[in-house]
Scaffold this active site. Structure first.
Site, PDB file in Angstrom:
ATOM      1  CD  GLU A 212      -3.032  -1.332   0.512  1.00  0.00           C
ATOM      2  OE1 GLU A 212      -3.480  -0.407  -0.083  1.00  0.00           O
ATOM      3  OE2 GLU A 212      -3.735  -1.980   0.379  1.00  0.00           O
ATOM      4  CB  CYS A 246      -1.742   7.450   1.262  1.00  0.00           C
ATOM      5  SG  CYS A 246      -3.264   6.686   1.479  1.00  0.00           S
TER       6      CYS A 246
HETATM    7  P1  NAD Z   1       8.157   5.170   5.097  1.00  0.00           P
HETATM    8  O1  NAD Z   1       7.944   4.218   3.626  1.00  0.00           O
HETATM    9  O2  NAD Z   1       9.177   6.054   5.209  1.00  0.00           O
HETATM   10  O3  NAD Z   1       7.430   3.620   6.316  1.00  0.00           O
HETATM   11  C1  NAD Z   1       7.286   2.542   6.578  1.00  0.00           C
HETATM   12  C2  NAD Z   1       7.152   1.942   7.189  1.00  0.00           C
HETATM   13  O4  NAD Z   1       8.432   1.463   7.025  1.00  0.00           O
HETATM   14  C3  NAD Z   1       7.439   2.705   8.602  1.00  0.00           C
HETATM   15  O5  NAD Z   1       7.219   1.284   9.619  1.00  0.00           O
HETATM   16  C4  NAD Z   1       9.006   2.298   8.471  1.00  0.00           C
HETATM   17  O6  NAD Z   1      10.219   2.168  10.241  1.00  0.00           O
HETATM   18  C5  NAD Z   1       9.811   1.075   7.570  1.00  0.00           C
HETATM   19  N1  NAD Z   1      10.560   1.313   7.314  1.00  0.00           N
HETATM   20  C6  NAD Z   1      11.273   2.427   6.404  1.00  0.00           C
HETATM   21  N2  NAD Z   1      12.398   2.033   5.767  1.00  0.00           N
HETATM   22  C7  NAD Z   1      11.951   0.653   6.305  1.00  0.00           C
HETATM   23  C8  NAD Z   1      13.378  -0.191   5.050  1.00  0.00           C
HETATM   24  N3  NAD Z   1      14.709  -0.076   4.852  1.00  0.00           N
HETATM   25  N4  NAD Z   1      13.136  -1.455   5.087  1.00  0.00           N
HETATM   26  C9  NAD Z   1      12.329  -1.545   5.915  1.00  0.00           C
HETATM   27  N5  NAD Z   1      11.609  -1.079   6.647  1.00  0.00           N
HETATM   28  C10 NAD Z   1      11.202   0.707   6.517  1.00  0.00           C
HETATM   29  O7  NAD Z   1       7.128   5.786   5.038  1.00  0.00           O
HETATM   30  P2  NAD Z   1       6.191   7.031   5.693  1.00  0.00           P
HETATM   31  O8  NAD Z   1       7.152   7.638   5.692  1.00  0.00           O
HETATM   32  O9  NAD Z   1       6.193   6.263   7.082  1.00  0.00           O
HETATM   33  O10 NAD Z   1       4.745   7.046   5.400  1.00  0.00           O
HETATM   34  C11 NAD Z   1       4.228   7.974   4.335  1.00  0.00           C
HETATM   35  C12 NAD Z   1       4.751   7.007   3.073  1.00  0.00           C
HETATM   36  O11 NAD Z   1       3.460   6.158   3.178  1.00  0.00           O
HETATM   37  C13 NAD Z   1       3.450   8.394   1.631  1.00  0.00           C
HETATM   38  O12 NAD Z   1       4.639   7.348   0.413  1.00  0.00           O
HETATM   39  C14 NAD Z   1       2.620   7.907   2.155  1.00  0.00           C
HETATM   40  O13 NAD Z   1       1.585   7.815   0.476  1.00  0.00           O
HETATM   41  C15 NAD Z   1       2.409   5.903   2.014  1.00  0.00           C
HETATM   42  N6  NAD Z   1       1.330   5.195   2.546  1.00  0.00           N
HETATM   43  C16 NAD Z   1       0.260   5.229   2.029  1.00  0.00           C
HETATM   44  C17 NAD Z   1      -1.015   4.595   2.530  1.00  0.00           C
HETATM   45  C18 NAD Z   1      -1.376   4.011   1.593  1.00  0.00           C
HETATM   46  O14 NAD Z   1      -2.461   3.206   1.931  1.00  0.00           O
HETATM   47  N7  NAD Z   1      -1.101   3.427   0.211  1.00  0.00           N
HETATM   48  C19 NAD Z   1      -1.398   4.814   3.371  1.00  0.00           C
HETATM   49  C20 NAD Z   1      -0.804   5.343   4.425  1.00  0.00           C
HETATM   50  C21 NAD Z   1       0.854   6.247   4.013  1.00  0.00           C
END
Ligand code: NAD
Length: 461
Positions: A212, A246
Site C-alpha cells: 500500500e 496518502c
Molecule cells: P516509509 O516508507 O518511510 O515507512 C513505512 C514503514 O516502513 C515504517 O514502519 C518504517 O519504519 C519502515 N521502513 C522505513 N524504511 C525501511 C527500510 N529501509 N526497510 C524496512 N522498513 C523500513 O513511509 P512513511 O514515511 O512512514 O509514510 C509515508 C508514505 O506512506 C507516503 O508515501 C504515503 O503515501 C504512504 N502511505 C500509503 C498509504 C496507503 O494506504 N497506500 C497509507 C499511508 C501512507
C-alpha cells in the site's frame, strides 16, 4: 522485543499457528470482538497519543483512526462465517462424477509494517483482516509516531498472547533484520521507495506481499462543476491531517475558465475552516517531524504562493498553502507532497488534463469534479488509478464494500471488508474424485489415443 529475540518470537507465532486454533472461525470472531472492546477501552489513550505525535485534531482522530475500525470489524464479523465456508463450484464434464470446492486457508505468520500518518488505523485495519483470515501476526509500527506505537504495543500485549499477535518496535536497521526472516505474507503500508526494499526482501523467500504505497493523487476540476460543494470537499480532503494523507489530493488540475473563482472560493473556504490564523485552530494538525517540515519548506519555494506560506518551526506548523504558477518541473510537482501545500495546474481542455495524468506514474487515487457524466466517464475510461471519488475526495477509504489499494507505483493488492479477507487468505482448490468409476484411458501406455483426446476436447466444454 529486541532484534535478537525475533527468531524466538517467530518460532512461537509459528507454533501457535500450527496448533490449528486460528482455523476456528468462532475463535477469530472472538478475537475481533476482543479487539473492538480493546479499542473502545483505549480510546482516550489512542486519541492522546495521536495528539502527542502530530497534534491530530480529536474529530479527525476519531473519524479516521477509530470509528472506521469499528465499522470494519462489525462488517467482517457479520460476514466471516459465510466468507470462510468452503465454496462449492462447478466441475468440468471431463472430471465426470467429481466435486470441486474452494477452501479458504490462512497463510500462517503475517508481518504488518505500518507508517506514521494514520499510525493506529493503518496498523489495526490490516490486523483485522489478518485475524479474520486466521493468521498469527507480527506488527511493526512506525518509529516516527512513537507515542501511538507505544500505545499499540501496550494494547496488543494486554489483548493477545504474544504467540498470537506480537509487536516489534525498531528503526530501519532493526527492520532490515526482521525482513531477513521468512514470513508467510507481508503487508506493507508506506512509501514507494521503501516498498521496493520490502518487495526485494520478500522475493528472497518468495513471500507474497501487499504494498500500500503513495504517490501524487490528482484532482481534476472541470468547468462544469458545482464549486460550492466541490471546493469544500477538496479543501477538506487536502488539509485533513495537514495534508499527511496518502490519498489526499496532491495537486489540482483546474479548468482555465473557472480558475479565478476556484481560487477566490478556496481562500474563503480555508478561512471558514481554520479562521484568520490556522495555527490557533484546534482543527489543524502539525507536521510529523523536522525532516518532513524542512522538506515541505523546500517544496513551498516552487511557483507563487497565493495563500498561506507561513510556518513555525518550534511547533512544526505549516499553514494551509495554495501555490499557483507551478511548472511540471518544479520540485513540488516531482514528488509526493504529503503536507498542506496545494499546487494548481491550469488546463484548457479535458484531453490535456487526462494526458497530464497519464504522463505520470499511476496514482493511488484520482478525483474528478464535474457535473457532466460524459466527462466523468471519460476520466474513468481513459486514466488508471488505485481508486478515488467522483465529486468528492478521500471518502472512498471509508467504505468496506470498496477494495482499497494502489496500482503500478502506488502499490499492489487491496484490502478493507471482503478484500481484506481475500488478501490474507490462500484459496485452495480441491477436486474430490469419486471411487465409483475409474477411466483407465488416462493411464499409460497411451498408445494411439491422441486422436481420441482431440475429439474429446473438441466436444467437451
Ligand atoms: P516509509 O516508507 O518511510 O515507512 C513505512 C514503514 O516502513 C515504517 O514502519 C518504517 O519504519 C519502515 N521502513 C522505513 N524504511 C525501511 C527500510 N529501509 N526497510 C524496512 N522498513 C523500513 O513511509 P512513511 O514515511 O512512514 O509514510 C509515508 C508514505 O506512506 C507516503 O508515501 C504515503 O503515501 C504512504 N502511505 C500509503 C498509504 C496507503 O494506504 N497506500 C497509507 C499511508 C501512507
Amino acid at each position: 522485543m529486541m532484534p535478537e529475540s525475533i527468531p524466538q518470537t517467530l518460532g512461537r507465532l509459528r507454533d501457535f499457528f500450527a496448533t490449528g486454533k486460528t482455523r476456528d472461525v468462532d475463535f477469530r470472531i472472538a478475537q475481533l470482538k476482543k479487539l473492538k472492546e480493546g479499542i473502545r477501552k483505549y480510546e482516550p489513550e489512542i486519541m492522546a497519543s495521536l495528539y502527542d505525535d502530530m497534534h491530530k485534531p480529536p474529530f479527525e482522530a476519531y473519524a479516521s483512526e477509530i470509528g472506521i475500525l469499528y465499522t470494519e470489524i462489525d462488517h467482517i464479523i457479520r460476514h466471516l462465517h459465510s466468507w470462510s465456508r468452503p465454496r462449492r463450484v462447478a466441475t468440468p464434464v471431463i472430471h465426470f462424477l467429481s466435486r470441486s470446492r474452494i477452501y479458504h486457508d490462512p497463510y500462517g505468520v503475517v508481518l504488518i509494517i505500518s507508517p506514521w500518518n494514520y499510525p493506529f488505523q493503518l496498523t489495526i485495519a490490516p490486523l483485522i483482516g489478518a485475524i479474520a483470515a486466521g493468521n498469527c501476526v507480527l506488527i511493526k509500527p512506525s518509529e516516527f509516531s512513537s507515542s501511538t506505537s507505544a500505545t499499540i504495543e501496550k494494547m496488543m500485549t494486554e489483548l493477545f498472547a504474544s504467540d498470537y499477535v506480537a509487536v516489534f518496535q525498531g528503526e530501519t536497521e532493526a527492520t532490515k533484520k526482521l525482513l531477513e526472516e521468512k514470513f508467510d505474507y507481508i503487508f506493507f503500508t508506506g512509501s514507494t521507495a521503501v516498498g521496493r526494499v520490502i518487495m526485494s526482501a520478500a522475493a528472497r523467500h518468495l513471500t507474497p506481499v501487499t504494498l500500500e504505497l503513495g504517490g501524487k493523487s490528482p484532482t481534476i476540476v472541470d468547468e462544469d462543476v458545482d464549486l460550492n460543494y466541490g471546493i469544500k470537499r477538496i479543501a477538506w480532503g487536502k488539509f485533513f491531517n495537514a495534508g499527511q494523507t496518502c490519498i489526499a489530493p496532491d495537486y489540482v488540475l483546474v479548468h482555465r475558465k473557472i480558475k479565478d473563482s476556484f481560487i477566490e472560493k478556496i481562500v474563503g473556504t480555508l478561512h471558514s475552516f481554520y479562521g484568520e490564523n490556522p495555527m490557533m485552530s484546534p482543527d489543524y494538525a502539525r507536521i510529523i517531524n523536522e525532516r518532513h517540515f524542512n522538506r515541505l519548506l523546500q517544496l513551498m519555494k516552487s511557483g507563487w504562493v497565493i495563500y498561506g506560506g507561513n510556518s513555525q518551526r518550534k511547533d512544526l506548523y505549516i499553514a494551509p498553502t495554495i501555490i499557483d504558477q507551478v511548472s511540471p518541473n518544479d520540485p513540488v510537482m516531482q514528488e509526493e507532497i504529503f503536507g498542506p501545500i496545494l499546487p494548481l495546474v491550469e488546463y484548457n481542455d479535458i484531453e490535456e488534463a487526462i494526458a497530464f495524468v497519464n504522463q505520470r506514474p499511476r496514482p493511488l487515487a484520482l478525483y474528478c469534479f464535474s457535473k457532466n457524466k460524459k466527462i466523468q466517464n471519460r476520466i474513468l475510461r481513459e486514466t488508471s488509478a488505485g481508486g478515488g471519488c467522483i465529486n468528492d475526495t478521500i471518502s472512498h477509504i471509508g467504505s468496506q464494500e470498496l477494495p482499497f489499494g494502489g496500482i503500478g507505483e502506488s502499490g499492489m493488492g487491496a484490502y478493507h471488508g471482503k478484500a481484506s479477507f481475500n488478501t490474507f487468505t490462500h484459496q485452495r482448490g480441491i477436486l474430490f474424485r469419486s471411487n465409483l468409476l475409474d477411466i483407465s484411458l488416462r493411464y499409460p501406455p497411451y498408445r494411439d489415443r491422441v486422436s481420441l483426446l482431440q475429439l474429446l476436447f473438441r466436444f467437451i466444454r
